[in-house]
Design a protein around this motif. Structure first.
Motif, PDB file in Angstrom:
ATOM      1  N   TYR A   1       0.282  -3.235 -24.972  1.00 43.03           N
ATOM      2  CA  TYR A   1       1.629  -3.423 -24.432  1.00 43.03           C
ATOM      3  C   TYR A   1       2.241  -4.714 -24.970  1.00 43.03           C
ATOM      4  O   TYR A   1       3.404  -4.728 -25.406  1.00 43.03           O
TER       5      TYR A   1
ATOM      6  N   ILE B   1       6.553   1.850 -23.494  1.00 46.22           N
ATOM      7  CA  ILE B   1       5.365   1.460 -24.243  1.00 46.22           C
ATOM      8  C   ILE B   1       4.218   1.320 -23.257  1.00 46.22           C
ATOM      9  O   ILE B   1       4.423   1.132 -22.053  1.00 46.22           O
ATOM     10  N   GLY B   2       3.021   1.447 -23.756  1.00 46.28           N
ATOM     11  CA  GLY B   2       1.876   1.348 -22.858  1.00 46.28           C
ATOM     12  C   GLY B   2       0.618   1.030 -23.619  1.00 46.28           C
ATOM     13  O   GLY B   2       0.552   1.148 -24.849  1.00 46.28           O
TER      14      GLY B   2
ATOM     15  N   GLY C   1       7.212  -0.055 -19.299  1.00 43.42           N
ATOM     16  CA  GLY C   1       5.859   0.347 -19.657  1.00 43.42           C
ATOM     17  C   GLY C   1       4.804  -0.233 -18.761  1.00 43.42           C
ATOM     18  O   GLY C   1       5.076  -0.725 -17.666  1.00 43.42           O
ATOM     19  N   GLU C   2       3.565  -0.172 -19.259  1.00 43.93           N
ATOM     20  CA  GLU C   2       2.404  -0.627 -18.487  1.00 43.93           C
ATOM     21  C   GLU C   2       1.341  -1.153 -19.449  1.00 43.93           C
ATOM     22  O   GLU C   2       1.355  -0.843 -20.636  1.00 43.93           O
ATOM     23  N   ASN C   3       0.406  -1.956 -18.904  1.00 43.54           N
ATOM     24  CA  ASN C   3      -0.604  -2.586 -19.755  1.00 43.54           C
ATOM     25  C   ASN C   3      -2.031  -2.304 -19.289  1.00 43.54           C
ATOM     26  O   ASN C   3      -2.930  -3.109 -19.491  1.00 43.54           O
TER      27      ASN C   3
ATOM     28  N   TYR D   1       3.130  -4.127 -28.719  1.00 42.66           N
ATOM     29  CA  TYR D   1       4.300  -3.263 -28.902  1.00 42.66           C
ATOM     30  C   TYR D   1       5.588  -3.950 -28.445  1.00 42.66           C
ATOM     31  O   TYR D   1       6.639  -3.816 -29.084  1.00 42.66           O
ATOM     32  N   LYS D   2       5.516  -4.668 -27.330  1.00 41.98           N
ATOM     33  CA  LYS D   2       6.712  -5.351 -26.834  1.00 41.98           C
ATOM     34  C   LYS D   2       7.203  -6.385 -27.834  1.00 41.98           C
ATOM     35  O   LYS D   2       8.417  -6.499 -28.086  1.00 41.98           O
TER      36      LYS D   2
ATOM     37  N   ASN E   1      -2.354   6.900 -21.190  1.00 47.64           N
ATOM     38  CA  ASN E   1      -1.015   6.553 -21.685  1.00 47.64           C
ATOM     39  C   ASN E   1       0.033   7.449 -21.047  1.00 47.64           C
ATOM     40  O   ASN E   1       1.079   6.986 -20.582  1.00 47.64           O
TER      41      ASN E   1
ATOM     42  N   GLY F   1       0.064   4.605 -27.135  1.00 45.72           N
ATOM     43  CA  GLY F   1      -0.669   3.361 -27.357  1.00 45.72           C
ATOM     44  C   GLY F   1      -1.413   3.335 -28.675  1.00 45.72           C
ATOM     45  O   GLY F   1      -1.867   4.362 -29.178  1.00 45.72           O
TER      46      GLY F   1
END
Length: 203
Positions: A81, A52-53, A100-102, A84-85, A110, A28
């Motif tokens: 997130y 991604i996170g 991923g996660e947010n 990055y996305k 992370n 992150g």
């Protein structure tokens, strides 16, 4: 070069050559270059998935926005997130390759939340390319290796703030940053981390 300076640099700054892997993980943050590197690796068939996170800063409670290339990545991003996305999508990575996660707010989260995602999706990861800031490499590797004790991580760093293994000790800023990382590596590495490493490597 003084040996202690070299030893600190060798410990903090880690770099591996990319190899074919099961996934790419981006630590992150707010530098779009990290996700751009991930996109390039994905497009060159190094791995089928990109993790991604990141939620918001644990210090400020918000995502501060991109550190660089604001003229390209100029949306109102709520979380790391989201940011990055968008970078990945704009660089040719399809949504089907992004996981991923947010929620995570710092490096250990992370790693731990990435492990949760991998477990939920029943992903059998053996080798992962880990993309992070260069001066942050050791601490990232420590936490991700602890969260994924049976995974081989190859660190793919990106240099920020003009800090490298060969020049960090030449400025007050570099000294503060790198010695701060060295201190955090000691302060934040717990008995549970040591246990995870010990079980993984048979120590």
């Amino acid at each position: 070069m003084n040996n202690i300076i070299k030893d600190i640099g060798d410990f903090i700054f880690i770099e591996n050559k990319p190899e074919n892997a099961d996934a790419i993980m981006v630590v992150g943050g707010s530098f779009p270059e990290l996700s751009e590197i991930a996109a390039d690796l994905w497009k060159n068939n190094y791995a089928p998935y990109i993790f991604i996170g990141g939620g918001v800063s644990v210090k400020t409670g918000i995502f501060p926005g991109p550190r660089t290339k604001q003229e390209i990545y100029n949306k109102d991003y709520i979380t790391e997130y989201d940011f990055y996305k968008d970078v990945l999508l704009m660089n040719g990575v399809p949504e089907s390759a992004i996981v991923g996660e947010n929620r995570s707010s710092f490096t250990r989260e992370n790693a731990l939340f990435a492990k949760n995602v991998a477990d939920e999706k029943k992903m059998n990861l053996k080798k992962v390319l880990l993309i992070c800031k260069a001066f942050h490499a050791r601490r990232c590797l420590m936490f991700y290796q602890s969260a994924f004790p049976n995974v081989e991580f190859l660190v793919i760093p990106f240099e920020v703030y003009d800090l490298t293994k060969s020049n960090w000790f030449q400025s007050e800023y570099g000294i503060k940053r790198v010695l701060g990382e060295l201190k955090r590596c000691g302060d934040q590495f717990t008995a549970d981390d040591i246990k995870n490493y010990s079980n993984s490597f048979g120590v």
